[in-house]
Scaffold this active site. Sequence first.
Site, PDB file in Angstrom:
ATOM      1  N   PHE A 105       0.815  -1.217   0.000  1.00  0.00           N
ATOM      2  CA  PHE A 105       0.000   0.000   0.000  1.00  0.00           C
ATOM      3  C   PHE A 105       0.850   1.268   0.000  1.00  0.00           C
ATOM      4  CE2 PHE A 105      -3.025   2.991   2.246  1.00  0.00           C
ATOM      5  CZ  PHE A 105      -3.979   3.021   1.234  1.00  0.00           C
ATOM      6  N   PRO A 124       3.332   2.525  -1.796  1.00  0.00           N
ATOM      7  CA  PRO A 124       3.518   3.352  -3.002  1.00  0.00           C
ATOM      8  C   PRO A 124       2.329   4.282  -3.267  1.00  0.00           C
ATOM      9  CG  PRO A 124       4.215   1.110  -3.443  1.00  0.00           C
ATOM     10  CD  PRO A 124       3.548   1.096  -2.090  1.00  0.00           C
ATOM     11  N   TYR A 125       1.121   3.824  -2.973  1.00  0.00           N
ATOM     12  CA  TYR A 125      -0.062   4.667  -3.149  1.00  0.00           C
ATOM     13  C   TYR A 125      -0.030   5.841  -2.172  1.00  0.00           C
ATOM     14  CZ  TYR A 125      -4.982   6.094  -3.141  1.00  0.00           C
ATOM     15  OH  TYR A 125      -6.145   6.828  -3.205  1.00  0.00           O
ATOM     16  N   VAL A 126       0.356   5.567  -0.934  1.00  0.00           N
ATOM     17  CA  VAL A 126       0.432   6.636   0.073  1.00  0.00           C
ATOM     18  C   VAL A 126       1.502   7.661  -0.318  1.00  0.00           C
ATOM     19  CG1 VAL A 126       0.739   7.174   2.522  1.00  0.00           C
ATOM     20  CG2 VAL A 126      -0.336   5.019   1.856  1.00  0.00           C
ATOM     21  N   LYS A 169       0.073   9.888  -3.123  1.00  0.00           N
ATOM     22  CA  LYS A 169      -0.885  10.870  -2.601  1.00  0.00           C
ATOM     23  C   LYS A 169      -0.172  11.914  -1.718  1.00  0.00           C
ATOM     24  CE  LYS A 169      -4.911  10.477  -3.344  1.00  0.00           C
ATOM     25  NZ  LYS A 169      -5.655  11.049  -4.510  1.00  0.00           N
TER      26      LYS A 169
END
Lengths: 216, 216
Positions: free
Chosen positions: A128, A130-132, A135
Site C-alpha cells: 500500500f 507506493p499509493y500513500v 498521494k
Amino acid sequence: MKVLVIGANGQIGKHLVKLIQDNDKLEAKAMIRKEEQADFFKDLGADVAVVNLEGEIDDIAKAADDVDAIVFTAGSGPNTGKDKTIMVDLDGAVKTIEAAKHANVKRYVMISSYDTTREAIQESPESFAPYVVAKHYADEWLRAADLDYTIIHPGMLTNDTGKNQVELAEKVERGEVPREDIAQVILESLLNDSTIKKEFQVVSGNSTIEDAIKSL
Amino acid sequence: MKVLVIGANGQIGKHLVKLIQDNDKLEAKAMIRKEEQADFFKDLGADVAVVNLEGEIDDIAKAADDVDAIVFTAGSGPNTGKDKTIMVDLDGAVKTIEAAKHANVKRYVMISSYDTTREAIQESPESFAPYVVAKHYADEWLRAADLDYTIIHPGMLTNDTGKNQVELAEKVERGEVPREDIAQVILESLLNDSTIKKEFQVVSGNSTIEDAIKSL
C-alpha cells in the site's frame, strides 16, 4: 459556479456530478478518459471533456478554461499496476494542479487518502505504501501551490447508501464512510469558502454534512 | 571532507568510493543496505553505515551526522517493480534530502537521469515514464531545499572503462558515458564549489573532466 470534476467516471465522481447538477448554484463539467463514458453525464445535463490524465498539462488546462473550480477525484484504482499509481495518482494529480494555474482556476478540491503523512508512509504495508507516497507528494504539491485548496482525507470508502452523518476534523478515528457521503462533503466544501486552505479527515459519524462543514 | 555515498554498493557508487579514498582531501562513508556488502568498502579503508532507504529519515540522518557532503547515487535498478521506483528513486531520495537538513549537511550531489523535465516525462515510452516521474520529483524537491546542491544528469550509462573525456553543459546531445567517468564527475563536483546550485548533463566528449567542471 461551474466545476470541472476530474475522475468523473469513478464512483465518487458519478455521485458528485449528480449532486452538482441537482444544485441551483452549481453546474458540472465531467472530465472523462473515453468518449463512450460521456452519455451518463450528458443525460444529467452536464458538460463533458474527454482528456487523458497521462496527457499534456495544456489539454487539462483547456478543459478547465471555462470553469470556476476543479475537483480531483481520479484514482488509478486497485486493479492497475504501480506504474499507474505514479502516472495518475501522483503525476496526473500534479498536472491538474498546474493546469488550474494555467487556466487561472483558483478553487481546487483534492480527494486524498485518509492519511498521507510521512508517518503513514513509514507504517503502511509494503503493498500500500507506493499509493500513500503518490498521494503524499500530490498533497504536498497542492499545499505549495498558490490555490484556494481544500484537501479531503476520507476513511475507508464503502458503496453503502449515503447516511448524511459524518465526523469531520483534522484528525478523526479511522473508520468507514460511504462514497456517496464523500460526494456530499465535496459539494458542501465547494459551497463553503471556510474550507479554503483547510484539510480534514472524514468518517461516518453523528453530524449532518452541512453542520460538520460549517463547524470546521 | 567526509562524504556519505548513498547507494555505495551500486556500480557508480563503488567507483566513487574508490576515487574518494584515493583523494587526499576526501574520505568516504559508504551507505549500504546489507551488512554483507560492507567488506568491499572496509577493505578500501572507508567508513560504513548500514541503512535501508525505505526506513526512517532519522536513520539516514544518523548516518549523515559526521559527514560534510552527501552523494545520492542509489537506484532501484531495472529489475525491480515500479513499487520500488516510487519507494526508492522518489521517496528514498526525498528522505535523504530531508536527512541532510536534519543532520545540517549543506552539500548534496544528486545523480539524476539524463532528462527529468516535464517534456521528457510526456515523451517517454510508457515503461520508462514512471522512472522519469520519480526522478523529476526528487530533483524538484532538491531544488526547493535550502541545500548546496549539484544535480548531475548523465547520458546512457555504460560499463566501459573511464576515458576522462566528457562533454558537460546544461544541455548536451544525447549520448553514452561510462559509469567510471560519472564517478569522476561527482568527485570533481565535490572538489569545486562552482558546481553549487547548478545542474548539467554529461556524455562522453573531448574535455578532461577537470577542465569540463572548471569551465562550467
